[in-house]
Enzyme design. Structure first.
Site, PDB file in Angstrom:
ATOM      1  N   SER A 181      -1.371 -18.918   2.090  1.00  0.00           N
ATOM      2  CA  SER A 181      -0.927 -18.009   2.485  1.00  0.00           C
ATOM      3  C   SER A 181      -1.599 -17.289   3.784  1.00  0.00           C
ATOM      4  O   SER A 181      -1.103 -16.173   4.397  1.00  0.00           O
ATOM      5  CB  SER A 181      -1.530 -16.986   0.897  1.00  0.00           C
ATOM      6  OG  SER A 181      -2.707 -16.803   0.807  1.00  0.00           O
ATOM      7  N   HIS A 209       5.253 -18.285  -0.868  1.00  0.00           N
ATOM      8  CA  HIS A 209       5.269 -18.315   0.282  1.00  0.00           C
ATOM      9  C   HIS A 209       6.454 -18.848   1.118  1.00  0.00           C
ATOM     10  O   HIS A 209       7.453 -18.591   1.879  1.00  0.00           O
ATOM     11  CB  HIS A 209       4.391 -17.837   1.199  1.00  0.00           C
ATOM     12  CG  HIS A 209       3.498 -16.838   0.697  1.00  0.00           C
ATOM     13  ND1 HIS A 209       3.720 -15.633   1.912  1.00  0.00           N
ATOM     14  CD2 HIS A 209       2.469 -17.431   0.483  1.00  0.00           C
ATOM     15  CE1 HIS A 209       2.175 -15.062   0.965  1.00  0.00           C
ATOM     16  NE2 HIS A 209       1.357 -15.947  -0.164  1.00  0.00           N
ATOM     17  N   LYS A 239       8.372 -11.148  -2.704  1.00  0.00           N
ATOM     18  CA  LYS A 239       7.795 -12.080  -0.917  1.00  0.00           C
ATOM     19  C   LYS A 239       8.914 -11.776  -0.712  1.00  0.00           C
ATOM     20  O   LYS A 239       9.954 -11.270  -0.574  1.00  0.00           O
ATOM     21  CB  LYS A 239       6.725 -12.665  -1.145  1.00  0.00           C
ATOM     22  CG  LYS A 239       5.644 -12.080  -1.373  1.00  0.00           C
ATOM     23  CD  LYS A 239       4.406 -13.076  -1.443  1.00  0.00           C
ATOM     24  CE  LYS A 239       3.390 -12.426  -2.138  1.00  0.00           C
ATOM     25  NZ  LYS A 239       2.359 -13.446  -2.049  1.00  0.00           N
TER      26      LYS A 239
HETATM   27  C1  LIG Z   1       1.438 -12.959  -3.426  1.00  0.00           C
HETATM   28  C2  LIG Z   1       0.491 -13.915  -3.839  1.00  0.00           C
HETATM   29  C3  LIG Z   1      -0.056 -14.922  -5.258  1.00  0.00           C
HETATM   30  C4  LIG Z   1       0.227 -12.947  -6.268  1.00  0.00           C
HETATM   31  O1  LIG Z   1       1.454 -12.847  -6.523  1.00  0.00           O
HETATM   32  P1  LIG Z   1       1.788 -11.763  -7.228  1.00  0.00           P
HETATM   33  O2  LIG Z   1       3.720 -11.277  -7.618  1.00  0.00           O
HETATM   34  O3  LIG Z   1       1.459 -10.276  -5.453  1.00  0.00           O
HETATM   35  O4  LIG Z   1       0.882 -11.324  -7.915  1.00  0.00           O
HETATM   36  C5  LIG Z   1       0.010 -16.222  -6.023  1.00  0.00           C
HETATM   37  N1  LIG Z   1       0.299 -16.193  -5.073  1.00  0.00           N
HETATM   38  C6  LIG Z   1       0.442 -16.532  -4.168  1.00  0.00           C
HETATM   39  C7  LIG Z   1       0.056 -17.882  -3.007  1.00  0.00           C
HETATM   40  C8  LIG Z   1       0.267 -15.627  -3.262  1.00  0.00           C
HETATM   41  O5  LIG Z   1       0.091 -15.103  -2.225  1.00  0.00           O
END
Ligand SMILES: *Cc1c(COP(=O)(O)O)cnc(C)c1O
Length: 386
Positions: A181, A209, A239
Site C-alpha cells: 500500500s 489495492h 478503494k
Molecule cells: C486499506 C487497507 C486495509 C483496510 O481496509 P479498510 O476497508 O479500509 O478497513 C487493509 N489492507 C490494506 C493493504 C489496505 O490498504
C-alpha cells in the site's frame, strides 16, 4: 491535583508536534473524486484510493437509491441474528464468481476482515509468516491472534523459506499484501504459493489495492492461486470498488469456518444492506471497466515519464496507481506536500510509523477520474518545485 494520565498524553502530543508527526483531518465537502472541496477550497486530489472513479459514480448512487426503498438504512443486527440481508448474500455470490473462488464472505471493513481471518486460522498453536511491509491491519491481526509471528524482509522469499523450514507448527499462515500500500509493488503470488505448498501452509493475500485494477479488475490472483484450496483472497471494497467493506474469497469450508469463528464478523452489526446492493453494481462497473483501467494505465505512464529525471526524490518502481515519491526526511516531505497544496494539488506526505524511518514520501495515487490536464499540472508543479 492534575490528572497524570492526561498530562502524559499532552506531553506525547507535544512530542509528536516536535517531530512533525501530528496528523490532522482535512474536511471534505461534496462527493469524493479527482476534484474536491477540501477545507473550503477546491483542489485536485492525488490521494484517494478511488482508483476507478466509482465512489460517486451515478450508476452506484442510483443503486443506492433503489436499494434504500427496499431495505431502509440500518441492518439492525449481526449477520447470525437477523442482519444478513439477501443483498449481502447476492453480493458474496457475485464476488466469488468474479474473482474465481468457490465462496466469499462480506465484512464491514478490510481491517475487520484481516482481524477475522488471522485470528480464526492461526491460534496460539499456529505461526504466521508476514512481509515486513504488510499493512498495519495485518500486523495488528497477527498480534491479536496470539500466534507466533515471524516477519521477513520485504519480498525476501529466501528468508521466508528459512522461517518456514524451521517451523514445527501445524498451522502455518503466510500473510502478504498483494499490492503493497505504501510502495505500489506487487507480491510474487506464484512463488509464495510454491512455498505455501512446499511447507503445507495457508497463503493469505490482501489485495486492497489490486482489486478492481489488475487483470481486468479481478485483482492480483494468478490462475494457480485461484484454483488453490490454500489461498485465501481479500479485496477491500472502499478503494477501487468505491463503496465500503471487504470480501474474503476462499474454499467454501474456509468461509463456513469464518462464519463460525471470526469474531469481527460474528460480534458486529451487519453493514447496511444498501451498501451490498451498491457493491453488486460496483462489480458490474468493474467488470465492464476496461476503459477506466486503460485511462488509469495511461496516467501512470504519463506521470512516470514526466518525473523520470526529477531530482527531489526517487519514484519507486510501480506499475500500479500507487506512485510513491520517496523524499527521505519528514519535514522535506511535508514542505513539498505544502507547496503542492498552495498550487491546488493535494498529495499527502506519508511519514513514519506508516513507512520506515527516513523514507517519508509523497504518496501520489492516480485515478481514472483524473484528466490529462490534472496529470500535466502535477508533473509541471513537481518539476518546478524540484
Ligand atoms: C486499506 C487497507 C486495509 C483496510 O481496509 P479498510 O476497508 O479500509 O478497513 C487493509 N489492507 C490494506 C493493504 C489496505 O490498504
Amino acid at each position: 491535583m492534575r490528572f497524570a494520565g492526561l498530562s502524559r498524553l499532552q506531553r506525547g502530543l507535544a512530542q509528536l508536534r516536535d517531530e512533525h508527526l501530528v496528523r490532522r483531518r482535512r474536511v471534505l465537502d461534496g462527493a469524493q473524486g479527482a476534484h474536491v472541496i477540501l477545507d473550503g477550497r477546491p483542489v485536485v486530489s492525488f490521494c484517494s484510493n478511488d482508483y476507478l472513479g466509482l465512489a460517486a459514480d451515478p450508476a452506484l448512487t442510483a443503486a443506492a437509491h433503489a436499494a434504500l426503498g427496499q431495505c431502509g438504512v440500518g441492518a439492525g443486527a449481526a449477520h447470525l441474528i437477523t442482519g444478513h440481508h439477501r443483498f449481502h448474500g447476492d453480493f458474496e455470490a457475485a464476488f466469488a464468481r468474479f474473482v474465481g473462488k468457490p465462496a466469499a464472505l462480506l465484512f464491514s471493513a478490510g481491517y475487520l476482515a484481516n482481524l477475522g481471518v488471522l485470528t480464526s486460522l492461526a491460534g496460539r498453536q499456529g505461526e504466521i509468516f508476514a512481509d515486513k511491509l504488510n499493512h498495519a491491519s495485518l500486523i495488528d491481526a497477527a498480534q491479536l491472534s496470539g500466534a507466533r509471528c515471524h516477519r521477513y524482509r520485504h519480498l525476501d522469499l529466501a528468508q521466508l523459506e528459512g522461517q518456514l523450514a524451521a517451523s514445527t507448527a501445524a498451522d502455518k499462515l503466510i500473510v502478504s499484501d498483494l499490492v503493497f500500500s505504501m510502495d505500489g509493488d506487487v507480491a510474487p503470488v506464484d512463488a509464495l504459493l510454491d512455498l505455501a505448498e512446499r511447507y503445507d501452509a495457508w497463503l493469505y493475500l490482501d489485495d486492497a489495492h489490486g482489486f478492481g485494477v489488475l487483470n481486468g479488475g479481478r485483482g492480483g490472483l494468478t490462475e494457480r492461486a485461484r484454483a488453490s484450496e490454500r489461498v485465501i483472497y481479500l479485496a477491500t471494497l472502499g478503494k477501487a470498488a468505491g463503496v465500503a467493506g471487504a470480501a474474503v474469497a476462499a474454499h467454501a469450508d474456509v468461509v463456513d469456518w469464518l462464519v463460525q469463528k471470526a469474531r469481527p464478523y460474528v460480534y458486529t452489526t451487519a453493514s447496511p444492506p444498501l451498501l451490498a446492493a451498491c457493491l453488486t453494481e460496483s462489480l458490474r462497473q468493474i467488470e465492464a471497466g476496461d476503459a477506466r483501467r486503460a485511462r488509469l494505465a495511461n496516467h501512470v505512464a504519463h506521470l512516470r515519464a514526466g518525473l523520470a529525471d526529477l531530482n527531489v526524490g526517487a519514484l519507486l518502481p510501480s506499475d500500479t496507481p500507487i506512485q510513491p515519491l520517496v523524499v527521505g526526511a519528514n519535514d522535506d516531505a511535508l514542505r513539498l506536500s505544502q507547496a503542492l497544496l498552495e498550487r491546488g494539488l493535494l498529495v499527502p506526505a506519508i511519514r513514519p510509523p506508516t513507512v520506515p524511518a527516513n523514507t517519508a514520501r509523497l504518496r501520489i495515487s492516480l485515478s481514472a477520474a483524473h484528466s490529462e490536464a490534472d496529470l500535466a499540472r502535477l508533473v509541471e508543479a513537481l518539476r518546478d518545485l524540484a
